[in-house]
Design an enzyme around this catalytic site. Sequence first.
Site, PDB file in Angstrom:
ATOM      1  N   TYR A 196      -1.282  -0.773 -12.007  1.00 54.25           N
ATOM      2  CA  TYR A 196      -2.742  -0.869 -12.135  1.00 54.25           C
ATOM      3  C   TYR A 196      -3.277  -0.172 -13.381  1.00 54.25           C
ATOM      4  CZ  TYR A 196      -2.091  -2.442  -7.362  1.00 54.25           C
ATOM      5  OH  TYR A 196      -1.652  -3.121  -6.257  1.00 54.25           O
ATOM      6  N   TYR A 204     -11.457   5.126  -9.772  1.00 58.96           N
ATOM      7  CA  TYR A 204     -11.096   5.668  -8.448  1.00 58.96           C
ATOM      8  C   TYR A 204     -10.977   7.189  -8.426  1.00 58.96           C
ATOM      9  CZ  TYR A 204      -8.757   0.988  -8.290  1.00 58.96           C
ATOM     10  OH  TYR A 204      -8.423  -0.329  -8.366  1.00 58.96           O
ATOM     11  N   CYS A 251     -16.137   4.721 -25.819  1.00 60.96           N
ATOM     12  CA  CYS A 251     -17.505   5.222 -25.879  1.00 60.96           C
ATOM     13  C   CYS A 251     -18.147   5.249 -24.501  1.00 60.96           C
ATOM     14  CB  CYS A 251     -18.312   4.382 -26.862  1.00 60.96           C
ATOM     15  SG  CYS A 251     -17.674   4.602 -28.527  1.00 60.96           S
ATOM     16  N   GLU A 252     -17.614   6.106 -23.656  1.00 57.61           N
ATOM     17  CA  GLU A 252     -18.103   6.341 -22.306  1.00 57.61           C
ATOM     18  C   GLU A 252     -17.780   7.792 -21.984  1.00 57.61           C
ATOM     19  OE1 GLU A 252     -19.355   4.268 -19.754  1.00 57.61           O
ATOM     20  OE2 GLU A 252     -19.504   2.636 -21.207  1.00 57.61           O
ATOM     21  N   GLY A 298       3.505  -3.106  -4.283  1.00 55.69           N
ATOM     22  CA  GLY A 298       3.122  -3.359  -5.676  1.00 55.69           C
ATOM     23  C   GLY A 298       3.291  -2.063  -6.448  1.00 55.69           C
ATOM     24  N   GLU A 303       4.908  -6.079   1.128  1.00 59.88           N
ATOM     25  CA  GLU A 303       4.363  -6.408  -0.180  1.00 59.88           C
ATOM     26  C   GLU A 303       4.093  -5.171  -1.043  1.00 59.88           C
ATOM     27  OE1 GLU A 303       1.802 -10.271   1.229  1.00 59.88           O
ATOM     28  OE2 GLU A 303       0.836  -8.308   1.377  1.00 59.88           O
ATOM     29  N   GLY A 334       0.790  -1.227   0.000  1.00 60.15           N
ATOM     30  CA  GLY A 334       0.000   0.000   0.000  1.00 60.15           C
ATOM     31  C   GLY A 334       0.819   1.271   0.000  1.00 60.15           C
TER      32      GLY A 334
HETATM   33  C1  LIG Z   1      -2.747  -5.207  -3.635  1.00 60.69           C
HETATM   34  C2  LIG Z   1      -2.031  -5.814  -2.496  1.00 60.69           C
HETATM   35  C3  LIG Z   1      -0.747  -5.379  -2.167  1.00 60.69           C
HETATM   36  C4  LIG Z   1      -0.048  -4.283  -2.910  1.00 60.69           C
HETATM   37  O1  LIG Z   1      -0.636  -3.062  -2.809  1.00 60.69           O
HETATM   38  P1  LIG Z   1       0.123  -1.808  -3.445  1.00 60.69           P
HETATM   39  O2  LIG Z   1      -0.690  -0.653  -3.128  1.00 60.69           O
HETATM   40  O3  LIG Z   1       0.205  -2.043  -4.907  1.00 60.69           O
HETATM   41  O4  LIG Z   1       1.453  -1.750  -2.791  1.00 60.69           O
HETATM   42  C5  LIG Z   1      -0.088  -6.010  -1.135  1.00 60.69           C
HETATM   43  N1  LIG Z   1      -0.671  -7.019  -0.443  1.00 60.69           N
HETATM   44  C6  LIG Z   1      -1.889  -7.467  -0.732  1.00 60.69           C
HETATM   45  C7  LIG Z   1      -2.457  -8.578   0.030  1.00 60.69           C
HETATM   46  C8  LIG Z   1      -2.617  -6.885  -1.763  1.00 60.69           C
HETATM   47  O5  LIG Z   1      -3.837  -7.329  -2.034  1.00 60.69           O
END
Ligand SMILES: *Cc1c(COP(=O)(O)O)cnc(C)c1O
Length: 438
Positions: A395, A339, A366-367, A297, A295, A253
């Site tokens: 994303y 979002y 087309c939106e 992403g 984690e 996150g």
């Molecule tokens: C989506 C997700 C992440 C990564 O979130 P980011 O905002 O992309 O860092 C990490 N852990 C879990 C379980 C997720 O579902």
Amino acid sequence: MTFDTAEIFPITAGIGPGDHLTLGGCDATDLVAEFGTPLYVFDEDTLRAVSSEFVREFGSRYPSTKVLYASKAYIGLALARLLHEEGLGLDVVSGGELAMALAAGIPAEDIYFHGNNKSPAELEMALNRGIGRVVVDGFLEIEMLDALAGACGMTQDILLRVSPGIDPHTHAKTTTGILDSKFGLSIETGDATTAIRQAIAAPNLDLVGIHFHLGSPIFELEPYSIAIDTVLTFLSQFISEGLDLREFSPGGGFAIGYLRDELPPAVGSYAEVIANATKASCARLGFGEPLLTVEPGRSIVGRAGVALYTVGAIKNIPTVRTYVSLDGGMGDNIRPALYDSRYEAVVANRMSDAPAETVTLAGKYCESGDILVKDIALPVLQAGDLVAIPASGAYAPSMASNYNLNPRPAIIMVKDGVPRLIRRRESYEDLMAWDVDD
Ligand SMILES: *Cc1c(COP(=O)(O)O)cnc(C)c1O
């Protein structure tokens, strides 16, 4: 030469000859001439720098840390290999992401399998391939995985995903750790307690740790320290019941900069808060220090990716708005529509031209909601100009669709002036390849 939104572009971004945007030493107009638009460009130096920053910043403060890249932000063979070279493991959330990770040669033990509704077939695939951890999210999954592992004569290492009931102040569609969420076993309702007891008792599961994920993007640091303390305090009651907390994960996150005036904390600041909170709570509660898995992403791939579009139709509605239409849109980046996400943009073939009017960058779908950037000050645009939207790596391609049967864009990786195609543009034949009509 640099420019005023450079901080949210890849670290190699600059202005080159002809006043053109350069990425990884490549002229953006040359990339477009070779690969067309819409085009997603990933900068290898940024991907490696950010990955090693996570490993270094967390590892220096909490040596027993494992960084797992959350594949759903975007995954492909080339990216998976690059991140694994940098020492990252992978999170996957589907059989498809697992298949991609395995095809890229990522060892199964470095893969964690998440998801709130994994199918029996997906769980069986994970077991058969020897996946590192299944992050179990729900009672049905405890029963199913225990039975499947038993049938295979194995014991599967699992983490349980709990929901701590903490609001990280992000968008309602991307918050996950609050009570009203489909994700996680709630501490508040007692589900987490029941699930921990069931998992400890399950003969074919080894509960090695606990996971939570608050949502994304989280610009504040405090939700992490509060949630870590809340979850570890909750877990301390289970030590006497046989919970051996060898792993602990506060999820991902971590935010990135989408707008020049909304920059996130440094990776080191997240690391500082998470490492300190984990160490302090473990010391207070009598836990040995578990392996910490984080984690990221978005924060690994977001800044590394830039989307390039060609300007087409321009519609001026006097005193209302000027719509500048691009050749992509919600099919390659649904985040603004989904979002209300906001982005910056630059004119990649005229980087130094001063802003002259406020326009809305629309897509070609087309939106009416197919808007990429609402109300942005840019130089006067003409058909054929090239627009670059930074912070597009996460994303966007991973959520791309074939809406209106537009082929999904090509993706390239750039480094030291050399572009490398890592996903070819889809063709019209690709669009029909899955149809059956005999
Ligand atoms: C989506 C997700 C992440 C990564 O979130 P980011 O905002 O992309 O860092 C990490 N852990 C879990 C379980 C997720 O579902």
